[in-house]
Design an enzyme around this catalytic site. Structure first.
Site, short mmCIF file in Angstrom:
data_model
loop_
_atom_site.label_atom_id
_atom_site.label_comp_id
_atom_site.label_asym_id
_atom_site.label_seq_id
_atom_site.Cartn_x
_atom_site.Cartn_y
_atom_site.Cartn_z
N SER A 16 0.87 -1.26 -0.03
CA SER A 16 0.07 -0.17 -0.02
C SER A 16 0.89 1.30 0.02
CB SER A 16 -0.78 0.18 1.21
OG SER A 16 -1.53 1.25 1.50
N HIS A 40 -1.49 -1.16 -3.97
CA HIS A 40 -2.93 -0.70 -3.59
C HIS A 40 -2.74 0.85 -3.31
CE1 HIS A 40 -6.65 -1.52 -0.76
NE2 HIS A 40 -6.22 -0.50 -0.15
N ASP A 42 -4.85 4.05 -2.00
CA ASP A 42 -5.65 4.36 -0.94
C ASP A 42 -6.01 5.94 -1.25
OD1 ASP A 42 -6.20 2.43 0.77
OD2 ASP A 42 -4.16 2.41 1.45
N MET A 44 -8.48 9.12 -0.33
CA MET A 44 -9.30 9.55 0.90
C MET A 44 -9.59 11.03 0.71
SD MET A 44 -7.06 7.87 4.19
CE MET A 44 -6.26 6.36 4.04
N HIS A 73 -8.46 1.81 -3.98
CA HIS A 73 -9.43 1.73 -2.78
C HIS A 73 -9.91 2.96 -2.64
CE1 HIS A 73 -9.83 0.86 1.60
NE2 HIS A 73 -10.94 1.05 1.08
N MET A 75 -11.78 5.67 -0.58
CA MET A 75 -12.69 5.94 0.56
C MET A 75 -13.04 7.36 0.54
SD MET A 75 -9.83 4.22 3.24
CE MET A 75 -8.72 4.03 1.77
N MET A 144 -12.27 -4.92 5.58
CA MET A 144 -11.47 -3.81 6.21
C MET A 144 -11.05 -4.44 7.49
SD MET A 144 -10.64 -1.28 4.51
CE MET A 144 -9.56 -0.47 5.50
N ASP A 182 -7.26 -5.46 4.43
CA ASP A 182 -6.52 -4.49 4.16
C ASP A 182 -6.71 -3.77 5.90
OD1 ASP A 182 -5.41 -1.93 3.70
OD2 ASP A 182 -7.23 -1.56 2.61
N GLY A 204 0.87 -1.81 4.27
CA GLY A 204 1.59 -0.49 4.03
C GLY A 204 2.75 -0.66 5.10
C1 DX5 Z 1 -6.47 2.28 5.47
C2 DX5 Z 1 -6.06 1.77 4.37
C3 DX5 Z 1 -5.00 0.63 4.12
C4 DX5 Z 1 -3.84 1.15 4.60
C5 DX5 Z 1 -3.17 -0.03 5.43
O1 DX5 Z 1 -7.63 2.96 5.48
O2 DX5 Z 1 -7.06 1.31 3.61
O3 DX5 Z 1 -4.86 0.39 2.94
O4 DX5 Z 1 -2.73 1.65 3.74
O5 DX5 Z 1 -2.04 0.43 6.11
P1 DX5 Z 1 -1.36 -0.72 7.16
O6 DX5 Z 1 -0.94 -2.00 6.45
O7 DX5 Z 1 -0.16 -0.06 7.77
O8 DX5 Z 1 -2.25 -1.00 8.30
ZN ZN Z 2 -6.89 0.40 1.51
#
Ligand code: DX5
Ligand code: ZN
Length: 225
Positions: A16, A40, A42, A44, A73, A75, A144, A182, A204
């Site tokens: 990620s 991946h 993210d 937001m 992804h 969000m 999630m 995730d 991540g």
């Molecule tokens: C959180 C994201 C994840 C994030 C995970 O809202 O959707 O994809 O990057 O990070 P780690 O692996 O550090 O929990």
């Molecule tokens: Zn994610």
């Protein structure tokens, strides 16, 4: 890399970018093997989640830096307005949150109309049953395993039950979606998710916050393989 050579069956590790150094995206993406990993991304919006990351421009930069399958992804609220832009930027798969969609069927049809694969996800507190009406045609169901919004949070073991429910539903209905997890995924938590039925493992911090990210990625591949 031609799309047909992307991995489309688990186990797949998806580093990620959220935890990567954005001044060194080229180095972050150089770890990824397009023949076995996904990337991946993210997105937001500071509305659906209390954090703000990036839009199609950064996805387009990742596309230029890597041939890997781009797993985007979203969000964000009203995801339908940005789907075409993310696809044009190079997204191979677009995942939306059920809670963010006014009309989930229309949103997923909009994803598919762009030629991208379609994913659906739920916040940890949203019961699996709420996704059931849309699972039949899905390419990916994301469980999630933290509250969406931030990297580096602790894995929620209670979500393993949702992974099992997704696997059972898929078997019972002959559906084809991959099950992705995730949040808080590491060499310690990924094997439990694999045993419960997960196919794709987003990570991540367990990769990019480590002193040797390349080795950390290899450890994760081994942990789920
Ligand atoms: C959180 C994201 C994840 C994030 C995970 O809202 O959707 O994809 O990057 O990070 P780690 O692996 O550090 O929990
Ligand atoms: Zn994610």
């Amino acid at each position: 890399m031609s799309p047909s050579t992307h991995p489309l069956a688990g186990p797949i590790v998806a580093p990620s970018l959220l935890s990567a150094d954005f001044a060194r995206l080229d180095q972050a993406l150089a770890l990824v093997d397009p023949a076995r990993d996904w990337v991946h991304c993210d997105v937001m919006d500071n509305h659906f989640v209390p954090n703000l990351t990036f839009g199609p421009q950064v996805v387009a930069a990742a596309r230029r830096l890597s041939a890997a399958f781009l797993d985007v992804h979203l969000m964000i609220e009203r995801p339908e307005t940005l789907i075409a832009g993310f696809r044009a930027a190079g997204a191979d798969l677009v995942t939306v949150h059920l809670e963010a969609c006014a009309d989930p069927a229309a949103t997923m049809a909009a994803v598919r109309a762009t030629g991208a694969r379609a994913g659906l996800t739920l916040r940890p507190g949203t019961p699996f049953a709420q996704a059931e009406p849309w699972l039949e045609d899905l390419d990916l169901f994301l469980v999630m395993t933290v509250e969406p919004g931030f990297g580096g949070q602790a894995f929620m073991p209670g979500m393993l039950e949702k992974v099992r429910a997704a696997r059972e539903w898929r078997e019972r209905h002959g559906a084809r979606y991959l099950i992705e997890v995730d949040g808080g995924i590491s060499s310690a938590t990924a094997p439990q998710c694999r045993a419960a039925g997960a196919d794709v493992f987003v990570a991540g911090n367990a990769i990019y916050a480590q002193s040797d990210p390349r080795r950390a990625l290899q450890e994760l591949r081994t942990a789920v393989g």
